[in-house]
Design an enzyme around this catalytic site. Structure first.
Site, PDB file in Angstrom:
ATOM      1  N   GLY A   1      -2.254 -30.339  72.806  1.00 16.50           N
ATOM      2  CA  GLY A   1      -1.181 -31.336  72.760  1.00 16.50           C
ATOM      3  C   GLY A   1      -0.962 -31.896  71.360  1.00 16.50           C
TER       4      GLY A   1
ATOM      5  N   ASP B   1      -7.261 -26.872  78.041  1.00 21.19           N
ATOM      6  CA  ASP B   1      -5.906 -27.407  78.246  1.00 21.19           C
ATOM      7  C   ASP B   1      -5.214 -26.525  79.278  1.00 21.19           C
ATOM      8  OD1 ASP B   1      -3.043 -28.177  77.802  1.00 21.19           O
ATOM      9  OD2 ASP B   1      -3.861 -29.237  76.074  1.00 21.19           O
TER      10      ASP B   1
ATOM     11  N   SER C   1      -4.632 -46.682  75.138  1.00 17.96           N
ATOM     12  CA  SER C   1      -3.317 -46.995  74.578  1.00 17.96           C
ATOM     13  C   SER C   1      -3.135 -48.499  74.452  1.00 17.96           C
ATOM     14  CB  SER C   1      -2.268 -46.430  75.543  1.00 17.96           C
ATOM     15  OG  SER C   1      -0.997 -46.914  75.219  1.00 17.96           O
TER      16      SER C   1
ATOM     17  N   TYR D   1       1.696 -45.314  84.371  1.00 20.96           N
ATOM     18  CA  TYR D   1       0.993 -44.694  83.241  1.00 20.96           C
ATOM     19  C   TYR D   1       0.026 -45.705  82.611  1.00 20.96           C
ATOM     20  CZ  TYR D   1      -0.023 -43.303  78.485  1.00 20.96           C
ATOM     21  OH  TYR D   1      -0.690 -43.035  77.317  1.00 20.96           O
TER      22      TYR D   1
ATOM     23  N   LYS E   1      -4.356 -45.795  82.269  1.00 20.11           N
ATOM     24  CA  LYS E   1      -5.190 -46.013  81.087  1.00 20.11           C
ATOM     25  C   LYS E   1      -6.137 -47.193  81.331  1.00 20.11           C
ATOM     26  CE  LYS E   1      -3.773 -42.628  78.704  1.00 20.11           C
ATOM     27  NZ  LYS E   1      -4.679 -41.501  78.468  1.00 20.11           N
TER      28      LYS E   1
ATOM     29  N   TYR F   1      -4.623 -46.353  70.996  1.00 20.27           N
ATOM     30  CA  TYR F   1      -3.661 -45.960  69.968  1.00 20.27           C
ATOM     31  C   TYR F   1      -2.441 -46.862  70.058  1.00 20.27           C
ATOM     32  CZ  TYR F   1      -5.967 -41.427  71.072  1.00 20.27           C
ATOM     33  OH  TYR F   1      -6.846 -40.432  71.371  1.00 20.27           O
ATOM     34  N   PHE F   2      -1.852 -47.152  68.910  1.00 17.16           N
ATOM     35  CA  PHE F   2      -0.565 -47.840  68.896  1.00 17.16           C
ATOM     36  C   PHE F   2       0.522 -46.757  68.959  1.00 17.16           C
ATOM     37  CE2 PHE F   2      -1.242 -52.374  69.077  1.00 17.16           C
ATOM     38  CZ  PHE F   2      -2.604 -52.334  69.274  1.00 17.16           C
TER      39      PHE F   2
ATOM     40  N   GLY G   1      11.426 -53.439  80.266  1.00 17.15           N
ATOM     41  CA  GLY G   1       9.972 -53.333  80.067  1.00 17.15           C
ATOM     42  C   GLY G   1       9.539 -53.384  78.613  1.00 17.15           C
TER      43      GLY G   1
HETATM   44  P1  NAD Z   1       0.336 -34.417  74.950  1.00 19.74           P
HETATM   45  O1  NAD Z   1       1.038 -34.356  76.242  1.00 19.74           O
HETATM   46  O2  NAD Z   1       0.957 -33.753  73.774  1.00 19.74           O
HETATM   47  O3  NAD Z   1      -1.152 -33.849  75.098  1.00 19.74           O
HETATM   48  C1  NAD Z   1      -1.868 -33.934  76.311  1.00 19.74           C
HETATM   49  C2  NAD Z   1      -2.409 -32.545  76.612  1.00 19.74           C
HETATM   50  O4  NAD Z   1      -3.178 -32.587  77.816  1.00 19.74           O
HETATM   51  C3  NAD Z   1      -1.304 -31.519  76.826  1.00 19.74           C
HETATM   52  O5  NAD Z   1      -1.573 -30.380  76.018  1.00 19.74           O
HETATM   53  C4  NAD Z   1      -1.395 -31.174  78.315  1.00 19.74           C
HETATM   54  O6  NAD Z   1      -1.040 -29.832  78.568  1.00 19.74           O
HETATM   55  C5  NAD Z   1      -2.860 -31.461  78.597  1.00 19.74           C
HETATM   56  N1  NAD Z   1      -3.188 -31.827  79.979  1.00 19.74           N
HETATM   57  C6  NAD Z   1      -2.654 -32.819  80.736  1.00 19.74           C
HETATM   58  N2  NAD Z   1      -3.284 -32.871  81.929  1.00 19.74           N
HETATM   59  C7  NAD Z   1      -4.241 -31.922  81.923  1.00 19.74           C
HETATM   60  C8  NAD Z   1      -5.225 -31.500  82.852  1.00 19.74           C
HETATM   61  N3  NAD Z   1      -5.347 -32.075  84.051  1.00 19.74           N
HETATM   62  N4  NAD Z   1      -6.047 -30.476  82.517  1.00 19.74           N
HETATM   63  C9  NAD Z   1      -5.930 -29.864  81.294  1.00 19.74           C
HETATM   64  N5  NAD Z   1      -5.023 -30.224  80.377  1.00 19.74           N
HETATM   65  C10 NAD Z   1      -4.195 -31.254  80.685  1.00 19.74           C
HETATM   66  O7  NAD Z   1       0.063 -35.962  74.626  1.00 19.74           O
HETATM   67  P2  NAD Z   1      -0.482 -36.664  73.305  1.00 19.74           P
HETATM   68  O8  NAD Z   1       0.617 -37.465  72.745  1.00 19.74           O
HETATM   69  O9  NAD Z   1      -1.188 -35.676  72.469  1.00 19.74           O
HETATM   70  O10 NAD Z   1      -1.501 -37.670  73.951  1.00 19.74           O
HETATM   71  C11 NAD Z   1      -2.885 -37.375  74.094  1.00 19.74           C
HETATM   72  C12 NAD Z   1      -3.555 -38.508  74.844  1.00 19.74           C
HETATM   73  O11 NAD Z   1      -3.324 -39.729  74.124  1.00 19.74           O
HETATM   74  C13 NAD Z   1      -2.987 -38.727  76.243  1.00 19.74           C
HETATM   75  O12 NAD Z   1      -4.045 -39.081  77.090  1.00 19.74           O
HETATM   76  C14 NAD Z   1      -2.039 -39.905  76.059  1.00 19.74           C
HETATM   77  O13 NAD Z   1      -1.888 -40.645  77.239  1.00 19.74           O
HETATM   78  C15 NAD Z   1      -2.765 -40.706  74.997  1.00 19.74           C
HETATM   79  N6  NAD Z   1      -1.864 -41.564  74.223  1.00 19.74           N
HETATM   80  C16 NAD Z   1      -0.753 -41.029  73.639  1.00 19.74           C
HETATM   81  C17 NAD Z   1       0.112 -41.852  72.931  1.00 19.74           C
HETATM   82  C18 NAD Z   1       1.393 -41.303  72.347  1.00 19.74           C
HETATM   83  O14 NAD Z   1       2.317 -42.091  72.129  1.00 19.74           O
HETATM   84  N7  NAD Z   1       1.480 -40.010  72.057  1.00 19.74           N
HETATM   85  C19 NAD Z   1      -0.180 -43.217  72.786  1.00 19.74           C
HETATM   86  C20 NAD Z   1      -1.336 -43.716  73.359  1.00 19.74           C
HETATM   87  C21 NAD Z   1      -2.186 -42.875  74.082  1.00 19.74           C
HETATM   88  C1  WQD Z   2       9.493 -47.711  70.141  1.00 20.03           C
HETATM   89  C2  WQD Z   2      10.646 -48.649  69.841  1.00 20.03           C
HETATM   90  C3  WQD Z   2      12.116 -49.027  71.712  1.00 20.03           C
HETATM   91  C4  WQD Z   2      13.552 -44.871  71.910  1.00 20.03           C
HETATM   92  C5  WQD Z   2       5.457 -45.944  74.233  1.00 20.03           C
HETATM   93  C6  WQD Z   2       4.618 -46.168  75.462  1.00 20.03           C
HETATM   94  C7  WQD Z   2       3.204 -46.508  75.067  1.00 20.03           C
HETATM   95  C8  WQD Z   2       2.627 -45.467  74.089  1.00 20.03           C
HETATM   96  C9  WQD Z   2       3.549 -45.204  72.942  1.00 20.03           C
HETATM   97  C10 WQD Z   2       1.367 -43.869  75.306  1.00 20.03           C
HETATM   98  C11 WQD Z   2      10.937 -49.649  70.955  1.00 20.03           C
HETATM   99  C12 WQD Z   2      12.837 -48.299  70.598  1.00 20.03           C
HETATM  100  C13 WQD Z   2      12.905 -46.043  71.562  1.00 20.03           C
HETATM  101  C14 WQD Z   2      14.966 -44.775  71.672  1.00 20.03           C
HETATM  102  C15 WQD Z   2      14.927 -47.009  70.774  1.00 20.03           C
HETATM  103  N1  WQD Z   2       2.421 -44.201  74.715  1.00 20.03           N
HETATM  104  N2  WQD Z   2      13.583 -47.084  71.007  1.00 20.03           N
HETATM  105  N3  WQD Z   2      15.597 -45.854  71.114  1.00 20.03           N
HETATM  106  O1  WQD Z   2       7.767 -48.089  73.958  1.00 20.03           O
HETATM  107  O2  WQD Z   2       6.438 -48.814  71.925  1.00 20.03           O
HETATM  108  O3  WQD Z   2       5.478 -47.153  73.468  1.00 20.03           O
HETATM  109  O4  WQD Z   2       4.864 -44.907  73.437  1.00 20.03           O
HETATM  110  O5  WQD Z   2       0.396 -44.519  75.539  1.00 20.03           O
HETATM  111  O6  WQD Z   2       2.480 -46.558  76.246  1.00 20.03           O
HETATM  112  O7  WQD Z   2       5.177 -47.228  76.217  1.00 20.03           O
HETATM  113  O8  WQD Z   2       7.355 -46.483  72.035  1.00 20.03           O
HETATM  114  O9  WQD Z   2       8.702 -44.829  70.845  1.00 20.03           O
HETATM  115  O10 WQD Z   2       9.329 -45.418  73.215  1.00 20.03           O
HETATM  116  O11 WQD Z   2       9.698 -47.099  71.404  1.00 20.03           O
HETATM  117  O12 WQD Z   2      15.555 -47.938  70.273  1.00 20.03           O
HETATM  118  O13 WQD Z   2      15.599 -43.762  71.977  1.00 20.03           O
HETATM  119  O14 WQD Z   2      11.837 -47.879  69.698  1.00 20.03           O
HETATM  120  O15 WQD Z   2      12.954 -49.947  72.334  1.00 20.03           O
HETATM  121  O16 WQD Z   2      11.352 -50.851  70.351  1.00 20.03           O
HETATM  122  P1  WQD Z   2       6.827 -47.757  72.890  1.00 20.03           P
HETATM  123  P2  WQD Z   2       8.800 -45.852  71.902  1.00 20.03           P
END
Ligand code: NAD
Ligand code: WQD
Length: 337
Positions: free
Chosen positions: A10, A31, A124, A149, A153, A176-177, A293
């Site tokens: 991912g 994965d 997250s 979601y 977490k 993570y932010f 939200g």
């Molecule tokens: P992503 O979807 O790119 O990566 C997740 C990977 O997990 C994917 O490759 C998917 O195929 C794999 N996967 C999902 N369920 C699975 C399972 N049951 N078995 C095997 N593989 C599985 O997402 P990402 O952005 O790389 O995020 C990684 C982690 O970080 C996630 O847990 C996500 O919730 C968390 N996270 C992401 C963000 C963000 O904004 N990207 C923010 C905070 C937390």
């Molecule tokens: C960022 C800002 C939107 C899209 C989300 C998840 C959080 C975490 C990270 C996993 C906000 C604005 C967005 C668009 C916009 N993921 N926006 N137009 O909402 O902070 O967090 O991703 O854990 O759980 O909720 O991130 O990138 O969606 O939005 O104006 O098309 O951009 O309103 O202010 P967010 P985001």
């Protein structure tokens, strides 16, 4: 040491694998490609110049996971695997609770059977309660999540905290932010399967011509320019944070939580302007209604990670925009089908 990386194909997982390989760790990846592509794995191997074992399997598959632990001498696990789309989690809560909770529980059970006790979990900033003052510290209030979601977490954190207390696991929870950016090579990056929900990939796809214009969700927030403010962290900095967490895990037991952010807030329009600068042309946008939200502002207190892990984000949003644009322009359709 060998690190098992679940979800390593991912977005964040692929960048972390590359960082681990660069720092001399052995990597084993599991994965199921439910939200990623084999091409990402291929590119991590090419960029690092190193081979590693990849298993196409679901983390919930007890037999497959047991085989991985039997075949490799795993020292530490980083658990990225999970579903992450907020809106989809509202539509399909059971899919999200099923995948994210079950994968975490099955993984802990397999670790216990194999005698592996160190795990780093992708949490997250979404676990924080929306009423907190900024910046969010690790002691800020959690809960009252606004979508399934976020609850997955929150619940996984609790499962892992309990497992650390009673099952002898050493757990690091990383909150993570907003991860953005791509590897500086432009070879790996974020490749959403559908229309992006997140701001950065939406901007990048608009810039490359895949989307007509960006919708800016609200311009009447109490922020300097009225648009939402977030803490955007470069994915390569995030990857380094995981290496710091592994090093911490070697020396400590119990459960510890860290924010991984920059401590700096950036508005939607500021990020858009930074991306326009990287691209060298204007990106069309329209101001629309607020997205339900959404908070006005969200950013991290970063002192704990700096003091305890010795980790700080180093890259700027300008680095992230330049790197995202390199990735998007070199790969307009992402990894392709
Ligand atoms: P992503 O979807 O790119 O990566 C997740 C990977 O997990 C994917 O490759 C998917 O195929 C794999 N996967 C999902 N369920 C699975 C399972 N049951 N078995 C095997 N593989 C599985 O997402 P990402 O952005 O790389 O995020 C990684 C982690 O970080 C996630 O847990 C996500 O919730 C968390 N996270 C992401 C963000 C963000 O904004 N990207 C923010 C905070 C937390
Ligand atoms: C960022 C800002 C939107 C899209 C989300 C998840 C959080 C975490 C990270 C996993 C906000 C604005 C967005 C668009 C916009 N993921 N926006 N137009 O909402 O902070 O967090 O991703 O854990 O759980 O909720 O991130 O990138 O969606 O939005 O104006 O098309 O951009 O309103 O202010 P967010 P985001």
């Amino acid at each position: 040491m060998t690190v098992l990386v679940t979800g390593g194909a991912g977005y964040i997982g692929s960048h972390t694998c590359l960082e681990l390989l660069g720092q001399g760790y052995e990597v084993v990846v599991v994965d199921n490609f439910c939200n990623s592509s084999p091409e990402a794995v291929k590119r991590v191997k090419a960029l690092s110049g190193k081979e590693f074992e990849f298993y196409e399997a679901d983390v919930r598959d007890e037999k497959a996971l047991g085989d991985v632990f039997r075949r490799h001498d795993i020292g530490c696990v980083i658990h990225f695997a999970g579903l992450k789309a907020v809106g989809e989690s509202v539509q399909m809560p059971l899919r999200y609770y099923g995948n994210n909770l079950e994968s975490t529980i099955k993984l802990c059970e397999a670790m216990k059977r194999a005698g592996v006790n160190q795990i780093i979990f992708s949490s997250s900033a979404t676990v924080y309660n929306g009423e907190n003052a900024m910046p969010l510290t690790e002691a800020s209030r959690t809960g009252d999540c606004t979508n399934p979601y976020g609850w997955t977490k929150y619940m996984c954190e609790q499962i892992l905290r309990d497992a650390a207390a009673t099952e002898g696991l050493s757990v690091v929870l990383l909150r993570y932010f907003n991860p953005i950016g791509a590897h500086v090579s432009g070879q790996i990056g974020e490749d959403p399967a559908d229309i992006p929900n997140n701001l950065m990939p939406y901007i990048a796809q608009t810039a490359v011509g895949r989307r007509e214009y960006l919708r800016v969700f609200g311009s009447d927030y109490s922020t300097p320019d009225g648009t939402g403010v977030r803490d955007y962290i470069h994915v390569s900095d995030l990857a380094k944070g995981h290496v710091a967490a592994i090093q911490y895990c070697q020396k400590h037991t119990g459960c510890e939580v860290f924010n991984l952010g920059t401590g700096k807030g950036t508005s939607v329009l500021e990020l858009l302007r930074a991306f326009e600068k990287a691209v060298g042309k204007p990106i069309p946008y329209q101001i629309t209604e607020r997205r339900p939200g959404d908070l006005a502002t969200c950013y991290a207190a970063t002192e704990k990670a700096a003091e305890v892990l010795g980790w700080r984000a180093e890259k700027t949003i300008h680095d992230a925009c330049a790197d995202s644009w390199r990735w998007q322009s070199m790969n307009p359709m992402g990894y392709g089908k």
